[in-house]
Motif scaffolding. Structure first.
Motif, PDB file in Angstrom:
ATOM      1  N   ASN A 166      42.190  53.966  94.483  1.00  0.00           N
ATOM      2  CA  ASN A 166      42.737  52.656  94.849  1.00  0.00           C
ATOM      3  C   ASN A 166      43.757  52.763  95.983  1.00  0.00           C
ATOM      4  OD1 ASN A 166      41.614  50.414  93.042  1.00  0.00           O
ATOM      5  ND2 ASN A 166      42.050  52.019  91.545  1.00  0.00           N
ATOM      6  N   LYS A 169      41.580  53.186  99.143  1.00  0.00           N
ATOM      7  CA  LYS A 169      40.860  51.967  99.521  1.00  0.00           C
ATOM      8  C   LYS A 169      41.767  50.900 100.130  1.00  0.00           C
ATOM      9  CE  LYS A 169      37.791  50.332  96.677  1.00  0.00           C
ATOM     10  NZ  LYS A 169      37.158  49.865  95.413  1.00  0.00           N
ATOM     11  N   LYS A 170      43.077  51.035  99.962  1.00  0.00           N
ATOM     12  CA  LYS A 170      43.985  50.017 100.497  1.00  0.00           C
ATOM     13  C   LYS A 170      43.830  49.826 101.997  1.00  0.00           C
ATOM     14  CE  LYS A 170      47.673  50.152  97.022  1.00  0.00           C
ATOM     15  NZ  LYS A 170      49.095  50.519  96.739  1.00  0.00           N
ATOM     16  N   VAL A 173      41.188  47.092 102.960  1.00  0.00           N
ATOM     17  CA  VAL A 173      41.318  45.699 102.539  1.00  0.00           C
ATOM     18  C   VAL A 173      41.325  44.812 103.780  1.00  0.00           C
ATOM     19  CG1 VAL A 173      42.813  43.993 101.438  1.00  0.00           C
ATOM     20  CG2 VAL A 173      42.572  46.281 100.435  1.00  0.00           C
ATOM     21  N   SER A 217      33.997  37.142  92.098  1.00  0.00           N
ATOM     22  CA  SER A 217      34.483  37.408  93.457  1.00  0.00           C
ATOM     23  C   SER A 217      33.842  36.493  94.490  1.00  0.00           C
ATOM     24  CB  SER A 217      34.231  38.872  93.838  1.00  0.00           C
ATOM     25  OG  SER A 217      32.864  39.196  93.681  1.00  0.00           O
ATOM     26  N   THR A 234      39.868  34.825  96.567  1.00  0.00           N
ATOM     27  CA  THR A 234      40.864  35.676  97.232  1.00  0.00           C
ATOM     28  C   THR A 234      41.989  36.114  96.288  1.00  0.00           C
ATOM     29  OG1 THR A 234      42.081  33.734  98.023  1.00  0.00           O
ATOM     30  CG2 THR A 234      40.382  34.634  99.477  1.00  0.00           C
ATOM     31  N   PRO A 237      42.139  41.766  96.415  1.00  0.00           N
ATOM     32  CA  PRO A 237      41.779  42.234  97.751  1.00  0.00           C
ATOM     33  C   PRO A 237      40.258  42.260  97.954  1.00  0.00           C
ATOM     34  CG  PRO A 237      43.445  43.668  96.773  1.00  0.00           C
ATOM     35  CD  PRO A 237      42.990  42.746  95.688  1.00  0.00           C
ATOM     36  N   ILE A 238      39.814  41.879  99.144  1.00  0.00           N
ATOM     37  CA  ILE A 238      38.396  41.956  99.500  1.00  0.00           C
ATOM     38  C   ILE A 238      38.233  43.113 100.481  1.00  0.00           C
ATOM     39  CG2 ILE A 238      36.447  40.758 100.574  1.00  0.00           C
ATOM     40  CD1 ILE A 238      37.625  38.138  99.594  1.00  0.00           C
ATOM     41  N   TYR A 239      37.513  44.129 100.058  1.00  0.00           N
ATOM     42  CA  TYR A 239      37.342  45.327 100.877  1.00  0.00           C
ATOM     43  C   TYR A 239      36.260  45.099 101.929  1.00  0.00           C
ATOM     44  CZ  TYR A 239      40.171  47.424  97.217  1.00  0.00           C
ATOM     45  OH  TYR A 239      41.192  47.699  96.331  1.00  0.00           O
ATOM     46  N   LYS A 372      42.325  44.120  87.936  1.00  0.00           N
ATOM     47  CA  LYS A 372      40.915  43.852  88.227  1.00  0.00           C
ATOM     48  C   LYS A 372      40.055  44.052  86.987  1.00  0.00           C
ATOM     49  CE  LYS A 372      37.524  42.921  91.080  1.00  0.00           C
ATOM     50  NZ  LYS A 372      37.364  41.572  91.682  1.00  0.00           N
TER      51      LYS A 372
END
Length: 434
Positions: A166, A169-170, A173, A217, A234, A237-239, A372
């Motif tokens: 995580n 992955k930030k 975003v 989502s 929203t 976060p949407i990757y 999540k």
């Protein structure tokens, strides 16, 4: 003797005059099936009065909508059983076998849904079979653990895998102020690619909305007339990879195209009114979700997807495009965990684990944050066995297309895929197709 012959001849003439011609027989059978299809639509709408999410879309005759108070669930169950028996008894020509079979399976699903609303307890597998005509394969924690070991080698940093992933992955975003530009670019490209292979009505269109406070989502609200409202949640976060996923899944060649194709080919052209209603908790959803997920890889084969992300989406999102390859190596390994949702949902809904244990398992095997994971549990609680439709549905559609194409070229794959959207099949129908 002459008199006997005269009456015999008259009797034969009378029988001949009264006997239906092949054309008349076909017309009457068609009419009977059409009448049963109308009953199916009206029954679905009555069931929808008992559950706010049951009817996902309806664009049939306004006169079919119930105007009276709710009919009891017990009465509706009897009506569904009688309707199914009626459809099963109709004798039809081979050209209508698929229509009849699909109607029977959809009505069986209605029966299961009503039983669940009446409080009947059934196992997760029985529920998924009854509602969606499919049972998810059993996945063990040992199988998922092997995927975690592979991921552990790929994700940079130190410490617990969930935290490392995580944190990694930030950087991917999509900033909220860039989300619309990225998503519009993704859906425009998905639309362009789809229209190269599927003929869509000239007036087809969609609207994008950004919403909050949802358990999903993304969602496509099909309004009929080849028009959809596509919503993105929203809350979380949407990757960057979700831009193409959501654009294809909710739009092209996913839900928007699927609904548009059914309306165009089955409702408008063939006048099969049963396709004017979409009961969400039905076998139709396995194909809808499965084809929407599979459609991502049809529209964006891996090499083409990486190129488009590198050249267009990463720059639009303000991200380093040199990170694309590694990011998708990790995404490929994460896909090995896709059935974790099914495993957790089954164990939770069958009472083997409690809510906290379910959240912990999602954090471990879906590698999602606690927030999540809690949202995902909310989805499972609201929609129950529906979770199988995404991953199992995708695998079943892929297997069907591979079988029908013999792993043929890309154009042939599009052709079979488009035909499936315009001529829907349930899970069992796809498995037995030749």
């Amino acid at each position: 003797m002459m008199l006997i012959r005269f009456y015999t001849a008259m009797w034969v003439m009378l029988l001949t005059a009264c006997s239906p011609t092949p054309e008349t027989t076909t017309m009457n059978v068609q009419l009977n099936l059409d009448q049963l299809a109308e009953q199916y639509v009206k029954l679905a709408l009555k069931i929808g009065q008992h559950h706010p999410s049951y009817i996902d879309a309806y664009y049939g005759p306004a006169s079919f909508k119930p105007i009276q108070e709710k009919t009891s669930l017990e009465t509706l169950l009897v009506s569904a059983q009688e309707l199914r028996i009626g459809i099963e008894k109709v004798v039809i020509k081979p050209a209508l076998y698929q229509r009849q079979e699909l109607l029977i399976i959809q009505v069986r699903s209605m029966e299961m849904f009503i039983r669940l609303q009446l409080g009947e307890h059934v196992s997760f597998d029985d529920e998924s079979k009854g509602l969606y005509d499919a049972i998810s394969p059993t996945i063990s924690e040992t199988q998922l653990d092997s995927a975690l070991i592979e991921l552990d080698k790929l994700v940079p940093g130190e410490g617990e895998l969930n935290n490392r992933l995580n944190h990694y992955k930030k950087q991917f975003v999509i900033p909220l102020d860039k989300l619309d530009a990225v998503f519009v670019a993704a859906i425009d490209e998905a639309r362009k690619r789809t229209k190269q292979h599927i003929q869509l009505p000239a007036q087809e269109n969609f609207k994008i909305e950004y919403v909050t406070d949802k358990v999903w989502s993304g969602y496509n609200w099909y309004k009929g007339g080849n028009y959809s409202v596509i919503q993105l949640n929203t809350d979380f976060p949407i990757y960057i990879d979700r831009a193409i996923d959501l654009a294809s899944h909710e739009g092209y060649p996913g839900h928007h195209v699927f609904n548009s194709q059914m309306e165009q080919h089955l409702v408008n052209n063939l006048k099969w009114v049963e396709f004017s209603v979409y009961p969400l908790f039905s076998p139709q959803s396995l194909l809808a979700e499965g084809s929407a997920n599979y459609g991502i890889e049809v529209a964006f084969p891996k090499a083409e997807r990486l190129a488009f992300e590198t050249e267009v989406l990463f720059p639009l999102a303000g991200m380093d495009p040199t990170q694309v390859e590694r990011y998708y190596q990790i995404q490929d390994k994460l896909s090995l965990l896709s059935y974790a949702d099914n495993m957790v949902a089954k164990r939770y809904l069958d009472g083997e684990i409690n809510r906290e244990q379910a959240i912990e398992l999602l954090m471990k095997y879906a590698l999602s944050t606690k927030e999540k994971s809690m949202q995902r549990i909310g989805f499972i609680e609201a929609n129950r066995a529906y979770v199988i439709n995404y991953n199992l549905g995708q695998d079943l559609v892929r297997e069907y297309v591979d079988k029908m194409t013999g792993n043929g070229d890309h154009d042939r794959r599009w052709q079979v895929f488009a035909d499936l959207l315009a001529n829907p099949k349930t899970a069992s129908m796809m498995k037995t197709a030749r």
